[in-house]
Design an enzyme around this catalytic site. Sequence first.
Site, PDB file in Angstrom:
ATOM      1  N   ASP A   1      -9.850   3.050   1.724  1.00 40.81           N
ATOM      2  CA  ASP A   1      -9.881   2.457   3.072  1.00 40.81           C
ATOM      3  C   ASP A   1     -10.475   3.425   4.094  1.00 40.81           C
ATOM      4  OD1 ASP A   1      -8.893  -0.109   2.668  1.00 40.81           O
ATOM      5  OD2 ASP A   1      -6.802   0.512   2.860  1.00 40.81           O
TER       6      ASP A   1
ATOM      7  N   GLY B   1       0.128   1.388  11.777  1.00 36.14           N
ATOM      8  CA  GLY B   1       0.528   0.944  10.440  1.00 36.14           C
ATOM      9  C   GLY B   1      -0.335   1.569   9.350  1.00 36.14           C
TER      10      GLY B   1
ATOM     11  N   LYS C   1       0.799  -1.228   0.000  1.00 30.89           N
ATOM     12  CA  LYS C   1       0.000   0.000   0.000  1.00 30.89           C
ATOM     13  C   LYS C   1       0.835   1.284   0.000  1.00 30.89           C
ATOM     14  CE  LYS C   1      -4.163  -1.906   2.076  1.00 30.89           C
ATOM     15  NZ  LYS C   1      -5.321  -1.651   2.901  1.00 30.89           N
TER      16      LYS C   1
ATOM     17  N   ALA D   1      -3.138   0.526   7.857  1.00 27.14           N
ATOM     18  CA  ALA D   1      -4.584   0.543   8.136  1.00 27.14           C
ATOM     19  C   ALA D   1      -4.919   1.626   9.155  1.00 27.14           C
ATOM     20  CB  ALA D   1      -5.046  -0.822   8.641  1.00 27.14           C
TER      21      ALA D   1
END
Length: 270
Positions: free
Chosen positions: A101, A126, A65, A128
């Site tokens: 996201d 992180g 990502k 996310a």
Amino acid sequence: MDTYGIIGWPVSHSLSPAMHNAAFKALGIKAVYGLLPLHPSKLKEGIEGIRVLNIKGVSVTVPHKENVMAFLDEVDNIAREIGAVNTIINQEGKLFGVNTDWIGAKKAIEQKINLSGKKAVVIGAGGAARAVVYALVKGGAQVLIFNRTYEKAQKLASELGGEPFPLSQIKNATGDVLVQTTSVGLNEDQSPVPKEILSRFKVVMDIVYKPLETRLLREAKEAGCEVIDGLEMLVYQGVEQFFLWKNIRPSAELMRKAALEELSGEKNGR
């Protein structure tokens, strides 16, 4: 027939093919979505392959990502601010990077609580966590970030907003919402949050979806909290991805059902 897929390493566990293929079928769109396992050492070649093979859209998962941004033609401002891309759009060979996201996280949480003026605790720092913190800040929440490596929490807070704390101080945390963004609990009966603090929160969300009810969510239910499982963010970010690729929003319920069927098939050893 247009081709779509997901890059990551590994990707065999992904529920995205089940979700997107169900949406293509339901909407009568002739397209297919598959797994595109891509080793980190081959990321540049893999991205070039998207152009060469004319793959129309790609989901990006761990560990690509952040690193994928260097190989794209353009990255939108929000994805750049978050520091991660989870969606690639191929427009005639030009690759655009976007992040859905954060929209997935915001929609999942706002099904249960209005974030404006609320206090939110995030576990982890992180990729996310970056999307979740961005979503919470955009929703008007005060954000506290707890992470094992305090420096990472500091960096995230300074870049996106929030207040950093070492994870060792989680026992003192209070708030309205708690969001767990680490892999703790993935296929294991573990939780990074002591159960005695859960009753201080109204809503608890875990982004882990294997198992669907993690130890954290089980203990949060017992403490009287409303819970949000890991499929919610996954489904809502998938709906937004699909919209970016096809300019149509599929049913979130349809995508969730497809993901649940895939999960239950795996559980039964299909």
